[in-house]
Design a protein around this motif. Structure first.
Motif, short mmCIF file in Angstrom:
data_model
loop_
_atom_site.label_atom_id
_atom_site.label_comp_id
_atom_site.label_asym_id
_atom_site.label_seq_id
_atom_site.Cartn_x
_atom_site.Cartn_y
_atom_site.Cartn_z
N PRO A 95 4.06 29.36 -3.75
CA PRO A 95 3.57 30.74 -3.68
C PRO A 95 2.13 30.84 -3.16
O PRO A 95 1.80 31.75 -2.39
N VAL A 96 1.29 29.91 -3.53
CA VAL A 96 -0.09 29.90 -3.05
C VAL A 96 -0.13 29.61 -1.55
O VAL A 96 -0.85 30.27 -0.79
N LEU A 97 0.67 28.65 -1.11
CA LEU A 97 0.74 28.33 0.31
C LEU A 97 1.30 29.49 1.12
O LEU A 97 0.83 29.77 2.23
N ASP A 98 2.28 30.18 0.56
CA ASP A 98 2.85 31.35 1.24
C ASP A 98 1.80 32.44 1.41
O ASP A 98 1.70 33.05 2.48
N ARG A 99 1.01 32.69 0.36
CA ARG A 99 -0.06 33.70 0.47
C ARG A 99 -1.07 33.29 1.53
O ARG A 99 -1.55 34.11 2.30
N TRP A 100 -1.39 32.01 1.58
CA TRP A 100 -2.33 31.51 2.60
C TRP A 100 -1.75 31.72 3.99
O TRP A 100 -2.43 32.19 4.89
N LEU A 101 -0.48 31.39 4.14
CA LEU A 101 0.17 31.55 5.44
C LEU A 101 0.15 33.00 5.88
O LEU A 101 -0.21 33.31 7.01
N ARG A 102 0.50 33.91 4.98
CA ARG A 102 0.51 35.33 5.32
C ARG A 102 -0.90 35.85 5.57
O ARG A 102 -1.11 36.70 6.43
N GLY A 103 -1.87 35.36 4.82
CA GLY A 103 -3.24 35.87 4.96
C GLY A 103 -4.01 35.23 6.10
O GLY A 103 -4.33 35.88 7.09
N THR A 104 -4.27 33.96 5.99
CA THR A 104 -5.11 33.25 6.94
C THR A 104 -4.50 33.15 8.32
O THR A 104 -5.17 33.35 9.33
N SER A 106 -1.95 34.97 9.54
CA SER A 106 -1.24 36.16 10.02
C SER A 106 -1.78 36.63 11.36
O SER A 106 -1.02 37.13 12.20
N LYS A 107 -3.08 36.46 11.58
CA LYS A 107 -3.65 36.87 12.87
C LYS A 107 -3.12 36.00 14.00
O LYS A 107 -2.80 36.48 15.08
N LYS A 108 -3.02 34.71 13.76
CA LYS A 108 -2.53 33.79 14.78
C LYS A 108 -1.04 33.92 15.00
O LYS A 108 -0.53 33.64 16.07
N LEU A 109 -0.32 34.34 13.95
CA LEU A 109 1.14 34.40 14.02
C LEU A 109 1.67 35.83 14.05
O LEU A 109 2.83 36.07 13.75
N HIS A 110 0.82 36.76 14.42
CA HIS A 110 1.23 38.17 14.45
C HIS A 110 2.47 38.34 15.32
O HIS A 110 2.52 37.91 16.46
N GLY A 111 3.50 38.94 14.75
CA GLY A 111 4.73 39.21 15.49
C GLY A 111 5.71 38.05 15.50
O GLY A 111 6.80 38.17 16.05
N VAL A 112 5.35 36.92 14.90
CA VAL A 112 6.24 35.75 14.88
C VAL A 112 7.15 35.85 13.66
O VAL A 112 6.69 36.11 12.55
N ASP A 113 8.43 35.64 13.85
CA ASP A 113 9.39 35.61 12.75
C ASP A 113 9.23 34.25 12.06
O ASP A 113 9.59 33.21 12.61
N LEU A 114 8.66 34.26 10.84
CA LEU A 114 8.37 33.00 10.14
C LEU A 114 9.63 32.23 9.78
O LEU A 114 9.62 31.00 9.77
N ASN A 115 10.73 32.91 9.51
CA ASN A 115 11.98 32.21 9.22
C ASN A 115 12.47 31.46 10.46
O ASN A 115 12.93 30.33 10.37
#
Length: 137
Positions: A95-104, A106-115
């Motif tokens: 859960p902590v890593l997921d929050r980091w991925l979405r937060g930190t 998110s700018k680099k991965l904007h519009g990318v389907d993470l699944n």
């Protein structure tokens, strides 16, 4: 109650840092529940300083067999853990890593389907071990 010195000695002893232990590599890794492994060589030095008869090939063999793994865990950094410990620790920190991925990121991965990204990345990772740099280029 332990004095500060006694507590210090107990901690160093538990971490096998007062004297080299006669412990198999996998048992040492599990006893430490995660060894810092940002650098690929760090666990080799850490185990060499802790184990009486440590040889480089012992850890290399465990890595190739996937009995131990280098994986992002605590504090979002690479750690070396046994495969068994990984199955317990990773879900706890996910859960902590997921929050980091979405937060930190998110700018680099904007519009990318993470699944979808996860599915594609898994194909490459399961074929062979890749460094972060190899995976991101």
């Amino acid at each position: 109650m332990l004095s500060r010195r006694a507590l210090n000695r107990a901690l160093l002893s538990r971490q096998m840092l007062l004297q080299r232990a006669n412990t198999p590599v996998i048992e040492a890794v599990e006893r430490l529940i995660g060894m810092q492994a940002q650098s690929p060589s760090a666990p080799y030095f850490a185990l060499w300083s802790r184990l009486a008869d440590f040889e480089h090939g012992q850890l290399s063999r465990l890595l190739l067999e996937r009995s131990v793994v280098r994986i992002v865990l605590m504090r979002g950094t690479l750690h070396l853990v046994s495969a068994g410990d990984c199955l317990v620790v990773r879900p706890a920190v996910q859960p902590v890593l997921d929050r980091w991925l979405r937060g930190t990121l998110s700018k680099k991965l904007h519009g990318v389907d993470l699944n979808e990204l996860t599915s594609v990345a898994r194909i490459y990772i399961e074929e062979e071990a890749l460094t972060y740099h190899e995976l991101t280029t």
